[in-house]
Structures are given as structure tokens and as C-alpha cells.
Design a protein around this motif. Structure first.
Motif, mmCIF file in Angstrom:
data_model
loop_
_atom_site.group_PDB
_atom_site.id
_atom_site.type_symbol
_atom_site.label_atom_id
_atom_site.label_comp_id
_atom_site.label_asym_id
_atom_site.label_seq_id
_atom_site.Cartn_x
_atom_site.Cartn_y
_atom_site.Cartn_z
ATOM 1 N N GLU A 62 47.763 23.023 45.747
ATOM 2 C CA GLU A 62 49.030 23.752 45.683
ATOM 3 C C GLU A 62 49.330 24.194 44.254
ATOM 4 O O GLU A 62 49.752 25.333 44.014
ATOM 5 N N TYR A 63 49.120 23.294 43.300
ATOM 6 C CA TYR A 63 49.379 23.619 41.894
ATOM 7 C C TYR A 63 48.490 24.762 41.420
ATOM 8 O O TYR A 63 48.953 25.696 40.766
ATOM 9 N N GLN A 64 47.217 24.701 41.751
ATOM 10 C CA GLN A 64 46.293 25.740 41.315
ATOM 11 C C GLN A 64 46.621 27.082 41.953
ATOM 12 O O GLN A 64 46.476 28.130 41.316
ATOM 13 N N ALA A 65 47.067 27.083 43.210
ATOM 14 C CA ALA A 65 47.471 28.331 43.849
ATOM 15 C C ALA A 65 48.686 28.935 43.140
ATOM 16 O O ALA A 65 48.736 30.149 42.900
ATOM 17 N N ARG A 66 49.665 28.075 42.793
ATOM 18 C CA ARG A 66 50.843 28.572 42.061
ATOM 19 C C ARG A 66 50.443 29.103 40.693
ATOM 20 O O ARG A 66 50.894 30.160 40.265
ATOM 21 N N ARG A 67 49.591 28.372 39.994
ATOM 22 C CA ARG A 67 49.165 28.784 38.647
ATOM 23 C C ARG A 67 48.388 30.098 38.707
ATOM 24 O O ARG A 67 48.547 30.965 37.860
ATOM 25 N N GLN A 68 47.547 30.243 39.725
ATOM 26 C CA GLN A 68 46.776 31.470 39.875
ATOM 27 C C GLN A 68 47.690 32.664 40.137
ATOM 28 O O GLN A 68 47.544 33.719 39.510
ATOM 29 N N SER A 69 48.649 32.514 41.032
ATOM 30 C CA SER A 69 49.550 33.637 41.322
ATOM 31 C C SER A 69 50.408 33.974 40.108
ATOM 32 O O SER A 69 50.672 35.145 39.836
ATOM 33 N N GLN A 70 50.805 32.964 39.347
ATOM 34 C CA GLN A 70 51.585 33.204 38.132
ATOM 35 C C GLN A 70 50.745 33.948 37.085
ATOM 36 O O GLN A 70 51.226 34.903 36.464
ATOM 37 N N ALA A 71 49.504 33.532 36.915
ATOM 38 C CA ALA A 71 48.629 34.191 35.940
ATOM 39 C C ALA A 71 48.355 35.632 36.345
ATOM 40 O O ALA A 71 48.354 36.537 35.493
ATOM 41 N N ARG A 72 48.142 35.868 37.628
ATOM 42 C CA ARG A 72 47.915 37.244 38.089
ATOM 43 C C ARG A 72 49.158 38.107 37.896
ATOM 44 O O ARG A 72 49.050 39.268 37.512
ATOM 45 N N ALA A 73 50.325 37.542 38.156
ATOM 46 C CA ALA A 73 51.565 38.289 37.964
ATOM 47 C C ALA A 73 51.765 38.623 36.491
ATOM 48 O O ALA A 73 52.169 39.751 36.148
ATOM 49 N N GLU A 74 51.481 37.661 35.600
ATOM 50 C CA GLU A 74 51.602 37.922 34.163
ATOM 51 C C GLU A 74 50.628 39.002 33.713
ATOM 52 O O GLU A 74 50.969 39.869 32.914
ATOM 53 N N TYR A 75 49.401 38.966 34.245
ATOM 54 C CA TYR A 75 48.408 39.984 33.878
ATOM 55 C C TYR A 75 48.835 41.361 34.378
ATOM 56 O O TYR A 75 48.732 42.347 33.650
ATOM 57 N N GLU A 76 49.320 41.429 35.610
ATOM 58 C CA GLU A 76 49.775 42.709 36.148
ATOM 59 C C GLU A 76 50.960 43.252 35.349
ATOM 60 O O GLU A 76 51.042 44.455 35.094
ATOM 61 N N ALA A 77 51.866 42.385 34.942
ATOM 62 C CA ALA A 77 53.003 42.820 34.120
ATOM 63 C C ALA A 77 52.509 43.332 32.767
ATOM 64 O O ALA A 77 52.989 44.349 32.272
ATOM 65 N N ALA A 78 51.542 42.655 32.182
ATOM 66 C CA ALA A 78 50.980 43.104 30.907
ATOM 67 C C ALA A 78 50.252 44.433 31.070
ATOM 68 O O ALA A 78 50.321 45.299 30.195
ATOM 69 N N GLY A 82 51.260 47.891 29.279
ATOM 70 C CA GLY A 82 50.271 48.382 28.332
ATOM 71 C C GLY A 82 49.915 47.374 27.260
ATOM 72 O O GLY A 82 49.330 47.731 26.239
ATOM 73 N N THR A 83 50.270 46.107 27.465
ATOM 74 C CA THR A 83 49.962 45.081 26.470
ATOM 75 C C THR A 83 48.764 44.229 26.863
ATOM 76 O O THR A 83 48.393 43.316 26.115
ATOM 77 N N ALA A 84 48.149 44.497 28.005
ATOM 78 C CA ALA A 84 46.980 43.722 28.436
ATOM 79 C C ALA A 84 45.798 44.060 27.541
ATOM 80 O O ALA A 84 45.615 45.204 27.111
ATOM 81 N N GLU A 85 45.004 43.046 27.253
ATOM 82 C CA GLU A 85 43.850 43.230 26.380
ATOM 83 C C GLU A 85 42.739 43.950 27.141
ATOM 84 O O GLU A 85 42.376 43.552 28.243
ATOM 85 N N THR A 86 42.222 45.007 26.557
ATOM 86 C CA THR A 86 41.116 45.763 27.136
ATOM 87 C C THR A 86 39.978 45.814 26.129
ATOM 88 O O THR A 86 40.123 45.394 24.983
ATOM 89 N N PHE A 87 38.846 46.345 26.566
ATOM 90 C CA PHE A 87 37.719 46.471 25.656
ATOM 91 C C PHE A 87 38.094 47.325 24.449
ATOM 92 O O PHE A 87 37.729 47.019 23.317
ATOM 93 N N TRP A 88 38.831 48.388 24.681
ATOM 94 C CA TRP A 88 39.163 49.303 23.579
ATOM 95 C C TRP A 88 40.126 48.667 22.584
ATOM 96 O O TRP A 88 40.027 48.920 21.380
ATOM 97 N N THR A 89 41.048 47.848 23.060
ATOM 98 C CA THR A 89 41.948 47.186 22.105
ATOM 99 C C THR A 89 41.191 46.142 21.287
ATOM 100 O O THR A 89 41.454 45.987 20.096
ATOM 101 N N ILE A 90 40.240 45.458 21.925
ATOM 102 C CA ILE A 90 39.423 44.495 21.182
ATOM 103 C C ILE A 90 38.568 45.230 20.157
ATOM 104 O O ILE A 90 38.444 44.799 19.004
ATOM 105 N N LEU A 91 37.979 46.357 20.562
ATOM 106 C CA LEU A 91 37.157 47.148 19.640
ATOM 107 C C LEU A 91 37.982 47.641 18.452
ATOM 108 O O LEU A 91 37.536 47.598 17.306
ATOM 109 N N ARG A 92 39.201 48.066 18.718
ATOM 110 C CA ARG A 92 40.066 48.554 17.655
ATOM 111 C C ARG A 92 40.525 47.428 16.726
ATOM 112 O O ARG A 92 40.564 47.584 15.504
#
Length: 121
Positions: A62-78, A82-92
């Protein structure tokens, strides 16, 4: 006999703290082994009583399912912001790291291909 609930290799401190708190809240007895000095063993959280193992695994799932959905929601929000890390931002931001990683990959591919090249002659 004690059973391993969670291997602590590459586990963030906040996640292991959450698991400890979860086990404490449900009064499940556990103990923790620390990582070895040289990194041979990574440590873990062990359930002391076999009778509590099924409940501990259910709580972990149950904990891992909650943590996974929270992490996915945070990534989608990022991503939306436009604040999510991409290859181009790392390259820059870190061009030397990207360049050295690319060179290392090419060297390793060359090492893997070297026996084939030598045997084909």
C-alpha cells in the motif's frame, strides 16, 4: 525466524523513515541492519515475528503504491510547468558530464566490438 522486508540499497532516507514509522504505527516489531563499511552489504529492515510478515508486506505494498502515484503526480506537474529534467536541460547545465558520459559509452562499445573485429581478420 526473521524475514527481510526491505533492502536498503539505494533507498532514500525519507522512504526508509516512512517505512519505520509505518511499522511503528502498526506495532510491528522489526530491527534494522546497517550497511557494511565497505559497501558489501547494504543493510535492511527485518520483521522479527513471522506472524507479522503478511501484514507488513501488505502495508508495504500500500505504501509503495501511494509513493508511486505521488511521484508520478509530481513528475507530471513538473512536466506541465516545464521544470522537469530532460536531456537538453542536463546538456545545457552540465555539458562536460554529458560529453564524458558519451565518450565512456563509445569506449565501452569499442571494447565490446574489439574481439569481433580482431577475430574477423
Amino acid at each position: 525466524m526473521s524475514k527481510l522486508l526491505m533492502n536498503l540499497r539505494h533507498v532514500p532516507e525519507d522512504e526508509s523513515d516512512d517505512v519505520r514509522g509505518l511499522l511503528d504505527a502498526h506495532r510491528i516489531e522489526y530491527y534494522e541492519t546497517r550497511p557494511s563499511r565497505w559497501g558489501i552489504s547494504s543493510g535492511g529492515i527485518w520483521i522479527s515475528d513471522d506472524a507479522d510478515l503478511a501484514e507488513a508486506k501488505r502495508l508495504m505494498a500500500e505504501y509503495q503504491a501511494r509513493r508511486q502515484s505521488q511521484a508520478r503526480a509530481e513528475y507530471e506537474a513538473a512536466r506541465r510547468d516545464g521544470t522537469a529534467e530532460t536531456f537538453w536541460t542536463i546538456l545545457r547545465n552540465e555539458p562536460a558530464r554529458v560529453l564524458l558520459t558519451g565518450v565512456a559509452i563509445l569506449l565501452l562499445l569499442g571494447l565490446v566490438a574489439l574481439p569481433v573485429i580482431l577475430l574477423s581478420r
